[in-house]
Each structure stands twice: as C-alpha cells, then as structure tokens.
Scaffold this active site. Structure first.
Site, PDB file in Angstrom:
ATOM      1  N   LYS A  75      45.013 -35.357 -25.164  1.00 30.01           N
ATOM      2  CA  LYS A  75      46.562 -35.200 -25.421  1.00 30.01           C
ATOM      3  C   LYS A  75      46.626 -34.832 -26.756  1.00 30.01           C
ATOM      4  CE  LYS A  75      49.021 -38.611 -24.867  1.00 30.01           C
ATOM      5  NZ  LYS A  75      48.872 -39.272 -26.231  1.00 30.01           N
ATOM      6  N   THR A  77      44.465 -33.642 -29.068  1.00 27.48           N
ATOM      7  CA  THR A  77      43.821 -32.415 -29.023  1.00 27.48           C
ATOM      8  C   THR A  77      44.611 -31.129 -28.886  1.00 27.48           C
ATOM      9  OG1 THR A  77      41.771 -33.082 -28.868  1.00 27.48           O
ATOM     10  CG2 THR A  77      41.709 -30.755 -28.546  1.00 27.48           C
ATOM     11  N   ARG A  98      50.967 -39.928 -34.382  1.00 22.87           N
ATOM     12  CA  ARG A  98      50.878 -41.297 -34.879  1.00 22.87           C
ATOM     13  C   ARG A  98      49.512 -41.429 -35.811  1.00 22.87           C
ATOM     14  NH1 ARG A  98      50.417 -44.538 -29.675  1.00 22.87           N
ATOM     15  NH2 ARG A  98      49.100 -42.946 -29.103  1.00 22.87           N
ATOM     16  N   LYS A 109      37.711 -45.805 -28.560  1.00 27.56           N
ATOM     17  CA  LYS A 109      38.074 -44.306 -28.790  1.00 27.56           C
ATOM     18  C   LYS A 109      37.353 -43.655 -29.817  1.00 27.56           C
ATOM     19  CE  LYS A 109      42.278 -43.340 -28.656  1.00 27.56           C
ATOM     20  NZ  LYS A 109      43.757 -43.114 -29.087  1.00 27.56           N
ATOM     21  N   ALA A 277      51.082 -47.674 -27.173  1.00 21.62           N
ATOM     22  CA  ALA A 277      52.270 -47.319 -26.073  1.00 21.62           C
ATOM     23  C   ALA A 277      52.090 -48.099 -24.834  1.00 21.62           C
ATOM     24  CB  ALA A 277      51.690 -45.950 -25.663  1.00 21.62           C
ATOM     25  N   PHE A 305      49.687 -42.270 -24.332  1.00 20.64           N
ATOM     26  CA  PHE A 305      49.105 -42.542 -23.083  1.00 20.64           C
ATOM     27  C   PHE A 305      49.831 -41.413 -22.225  1.00 20.64           C
ATOM     28  CE2 PHE A 305      47.782 -46.869 -24.510  1.00 20.64           C
ATOM     29  CZ  PHE A 305      46.685 -46.426 -24.749  1.00 20.64           C
ATOM     30  N   PHE A 385      37.505 -28.436 -19.765  1.00 19.64           N
ATOM     31  CA  PHE A 385      36.041 -28.777 -20.153  1.00 19.64           C
ATOM     32  C   PHE A 385      35.027 -27.836 -19.748  1.00 19.64           C
ATOM     33  CE2 PHE A 385      38.366 -32.461 -21.319  1.00 19.64           C
ATOM     34  CZ  PHE A 385      37.574 -33.464 -21.921  1.00 19.64           C
ATOM     35  N   TRP A 413      40.150 -27.045 -27.858  1.00 22.17           N
ATOM     36  CA  TRP A 413      39.111 -27.779 -28.319  1.00 22.17           C
ATOM     37  C   TRP A 413      38.031 -26.856 -28.719  1.00 22.17           C
ATOM     38  CZ3 TRP A 413      33.872 -28.087 -27.662  1.00 22.17           C
ATOM     39  CH2 TRP A 413      33.087 -29.243 -28.363  1.00 22.17           C
TER      40      TRP A 413
END
Length: 560
Positions: A75, A77, A98, A109, A277, A305, A385, A413
C-alpha cells in the site's frame, strides 16, 4: 532483472537526492517557512497555513487496501508510486504519509517507506529517529505519567483512585514484557505502589491528539481534555485539572510541525504522525494533509491496514474532524494476498493457483462495497509481483471488468512512477467523471452502541456486536458523561474482517466481541477494543532487527 536483485535500502542509497530547500522552493515555500534537519529533510512552519488560508484545496486521494497478509500488499509503495506518476503527468502532486514506528520496523515489517523504485527518502532516517517526533510524543506521554504519580505521592488533592488510573506509560518498541507492571515499589520515598502498564508510543492518545490537532492552541486544548483517571467518586480526572497541558504542549511544539522529504524521483512528500491503525485511527496528521492540500493540486495519502480499519477511520474520524472531502480512493490488492485469503499457504504463493484467487477475491469485493457505501469514486490497483501468472492477472482484471470496477495494473515497485501512469490516469478520470457523494455511514449523534453496530455490520459484514459486561457498563457510563456523540475508533485485528485473525477471505455469520471501551476525549473519539487485539505488540521469533547492521563507515544495511 538487475533491479529486482537490489534490496529497497540498496535502491534508496543509490538515489540522487535534491537538497531539501530545492524541494521546498518548488512548492512555493519561503526560506523562513522551512527549518532544515540536515540536507534532505526539514520541518515546515505552521505559518504556511495562515499564508495560504484562502488558497483552494487540492484533490485528496486516499490509498487503502484489502486485509493485509504476510504476503504483502504494498500500500505504501503504491501511494508513493501514484504520487510519482501524477508528477510525471505534469500534476503538482504531494504525498502525505505516516511516520514509521520503530516497534514494527525492528519487529516484523522492516522498513515502512514504500519499496523498490517507489520510496520516500532518506529511508534510513525516516525509518529510524527521523526528526524526533515520536520521541517527543514518548516524552510527553511519560511526563504525564510521572506527573500523575507525583500528584498522588504529594497528597492526591484531586482524590484520584489509583485503581482507576487509565493513563499508561509508552515506549516505541514491541516489548510484551511491559504490558503489565508494578510501579512505586521500594518504600514510601519511591512513590505509591500500583499496577501500571506500557503501550507502544503510536497507540498513545498523545499521538492521536497531535495528529488530529489543527494548531498549537488546538493541541493544548486537546491535551487538556485527556482523561487520565477517575476519582474516588468515579468522576473523570483530566490533564487540565492536573494543570500540565502547557508543559505537554511545550514538549510537542516542534513535533507538531510536518516533515518535508522527497521520493526517489524527487516528488515532494510530507511525512508526519503515525498512530497505529489496528489500535488508534491510523492516519497521518491533519496538519500535514491540509498543508499538502494548500501547497499542491493532488494529495496522495494513505490510511493504515485495510479499508475496514484505516479507510473507515480516515473517513469517519479524520475527515469529519478536519473537514476533509476526499476526491477518490485507491484500493490496493495483490494476487499473492488474495490467494492467501483464498486458502493457499504462504510457502506455495509462487505457484499459480487460480482457484485460490477466485475464492480470495471475495475479500476485495467486501472492501469495494465498503468504499461504495461511502459514496466515493474508486480505482482498484493490482500491485503486480513477478510471480503473478498471466492467467491469474487476467482473471482478476476480468473479474473487475465484469463488476464494472475501474482497475489498473500497477508496477511501481519495479518501474517507479512510470509503472503507475495507467493508475494515475484512471484516478484522474474517476475524479473528473464520476459522481462523488461522500457521506458518513453513521450520525455521530447516534448512541455509541448504534455507531459500533453500524461499523460492525456495514464495514465488517458481521451480524452485530456483542458487548462484555465491562463494555456494557462503560457504554452507560460514557453516555451519562456526555461522550455519546463522539465517533468510534475500533481496535481490531488487521488480518481479518472479523475480530478473529484466523478468519481470512470474507467470513460470514459472525459477531464481533467488544471487550472494553476507552475514552480518548482529547483525541475526540471512543476506542472500542475487540477480540484479543493488543496495545503493546510483541516481537516475532526472529525479529527483523536480526538482519540489521552498520558497516565500518556507518552505512546501514538490512533495514529492508
């Protein structure tokens, strides 16, 4: 293939950054309005808001997602990539995100500044101490805790019931051992013994207060309204009654200023605030978003999220509080994550599984319905991906077309802004051609129970909410205290639409258990804690920190 072999931090460290004053100049920010923190980051003066008070607000684009899985959704990215793509199309775009918390960064993460060729930089600084905002929030929170215990030690003029102190200490790390502690041991000179506990800093009400404040004085007033305990008569005790709202504001006077950085493609990004979140409201600061809306033409922002958590709170809490009217929403999904929602094991995700994808797409469908219920234009972004097969991609694209849903295949990406051009064009088209009927799903003047049930039924798809005996008493108490007209901030697992993290996909025929309510009067909402969600996370068996290191010349490795 060469790009794919580089880690995020390697890509970021090879980037050519512009001095922060060049980024600010391009936004029309004056020299006096920028406070540089080194060469590539700076704080922005709140005077900008006064100077641009009459400037038309930009279009605000919210990026949200399906329920996250260990497979990753990307998200952040996509948020960065969309901002870069709009910039490539000649739009004056600004990204508003954020600040990462050290707890998840060092826990599970890794970095939290986007990925690949769609990152905000300097990523090492942003992921670590940045400009010290979260440390300032930690200090203010813990100063208040010290003031409370000192007040009790020095005679307890306010008659605080030490069994009913609701203010906890915080640390910006995942440390399960601190969830429940005893303070004040060691004799009369060491304080009054009592049970206490720690939350993670980004779950602190101070963080929520800072992120929802619109000015220094609003910050001070909100801090004063924070309920820290109840007295022996069970009446709430506030910071203002203690008399420390001024001192707390002083500790946060620099932290309230938004931080300006840039992307790998030199698109401006304002990064400020970072409430969790799944515990708090999950959005960057109101000041950052509104300032970006004055400085640019398009603001790309995110909420934490999935749409059941971050987007719902963005639309019900942040937008309603700050008067923000979003122009469009982007719902990010990956084929990998949808296959997990459809029953495929994480270890098998590299293998094609069209059947699992067909099952898992139900999760995406529920989030689409949620955004539709808010009356907002939206676009589904498939974050591609390299393991996604053509059949899987075509299935998801065709599913969206059959549902008459705008969809775009994003490759930000791998390709940066260039990989988000189609997404950006779809978003611009949605803004210009689709009807925007933005509306809340509940009226804040409804009862707390009614508002909770609205979220549980309309956003999660549950039959309704079940309240523990404790929560029932709190519902009655909070209504009597005049807090019934506040919005709801649900604290729920991010992994499922339900309050059970093991129920993936689109669960049906379930209820959500509300075990406890927490009054965040300074922030201006009531927190409803569901299931087993924790306000202090723990570390995994192998924390991400195991891979982090610093070379002899001070170069950071393994941050992501």
């Amino acid at each position: 293939m060469k790009k794919e072999l580089l880690s995020d931090i390697e890509i970021a460290q090879q980037a050519t950054l512009k001095p922060i004053y060049e980024i600010s100049e391009n936004l029309g920010i004056t020299e006096q309005e920028l406070e540089p923190y080194g060469h590539y980051k700076g704080k922005l003066s709140l005077d900008i808001m006064d100077r641009l008070r009459d400037t038309k607000d930009a279009h605000v684009i919210l990026v949200t997602s399906i329920n996250p899985t260990p497979a990753g959704e990307g998200k952040s990215t996509v948020t960065v990539g969309l901002g870069q793509a709009l910039h490539k199309l000649g739009k004056k775009s600004i990204i508003a995100m954020r600040e990462p918390s050290l707890g998840p960064t060092m826990g599970i993460k890794g970095g939290a500044t986007g990925g690949g060729y769609s990152q905000v930089v300097p990523m090492e600084d942003i992921n670590l101490h940045f400009t010290g905002d979260i440390h300032a929030i930690t200090t203010a929170n813990n100063a208040l805790a010290a003031f409370i215990d000192n007040h009790i030690q020095q005679g307890n003029k306010l008659k605080i019931d030490q069994r009913r102190i609701v203010w906890k200490r915080v640390v910006d790390l995942n440390d399960r051992a601190l969830r429940q502690v005893i303070v004040g041991l060691g004799g009369p000179l060491q304080g009054v013994p009592r049970e206490d506990g720690f939350d993670i800093t980004v779950a602190s009400e101070v963080m929520a207060v800072l992120c929802l404040s619109t000015s220094i004085m609003d910050l001070k007033n909100r801090l004063g309204r924070i309920v820290i305990a109840y007295n022996v008569d069970k009446a709430p005790v506030t910071v203002k009654e203690l008399g420390f709202e001024g001192a707390l504001t002083m500790l946060l006077k620099d932290a309230i200023k938004p931080n300006l950085v840039q992307t790998l493609e030199n698109t401006p990004a304002i990064i400020h605030g970072g409430p969790f979140a799944n515990i708090a409201h999950g959005c960057n600061s109101v000041i950052a978003t509104k300032m970006a809306a004055k400085l640019g033409d398009y603001v790309v922002t995110e909420a934490g999220f999935g749409a059941d958590l971050g987007a719902e709170k963005f639309l019900h809490i942040k937008c309603q509080s700050a008067g923000i009217e979003p122009s469009a929403v982007v719902i990010v999904a990956t084929i990998r994550a949808l296959k997990m929602h459809g029953g495929q094991a994480k270890s098998e995700l590299k293998n094609e599984n069209v059947a699992a994808l067909k099952n898992g797409v139900e999760n995406l469908e529920k989030h689409i319905e949620t955004i539709q219920s808010f009356g907002l234009p939206f676009v589904v972004a498939i974050n591609r991906f390299i393991t996604d097969s053509d059949d899987e991609v075509n299935l998801l694209l065709n599913w969206c077309k059959e549902k008459n849903v705008r969809v775009s295949l994003a490759e930000v990406w791998e390709k940066g802004g260039e990989g988000g051009i189609d997404l950006a064009e779809n978003v611009l088209s949605a803004i210009s051609s689709e009807l925007n009927e933005f509306r809340a799903l509940y009226n804040v003047n409804e009862s707390l129970e009614s508002k909770i049930n609205t979220i549980v039924q309309k956003v999660y798809g549950a039959k309704g909410a079940e309240f523990s005996a404790t929560a029932r008493k709190q519902l009655e108490q909070f209504e009597q205290l005049g807090w019934g007209n506040l919005p709801i901030c649900m604290a729920k697992t991010q992994y499922s639409l339900s309050d059970d993290p093991s129920k993936l996909g689109r669960p049906t025929d379930f209820t959500v258990t509300i075990r406890e309510l927490k009054a965040s009067i300074g922030a201006g909402f009531i927190v409803a804690l569901t299931g087993a969600v924790m306000t202090m996370p723990g570390l995994p068996k192998e924390p991400a920190a195991l891979n982090m290191d610093v070379t002899e010349d001070g170069k950071i490795t393994g941050l992501f």
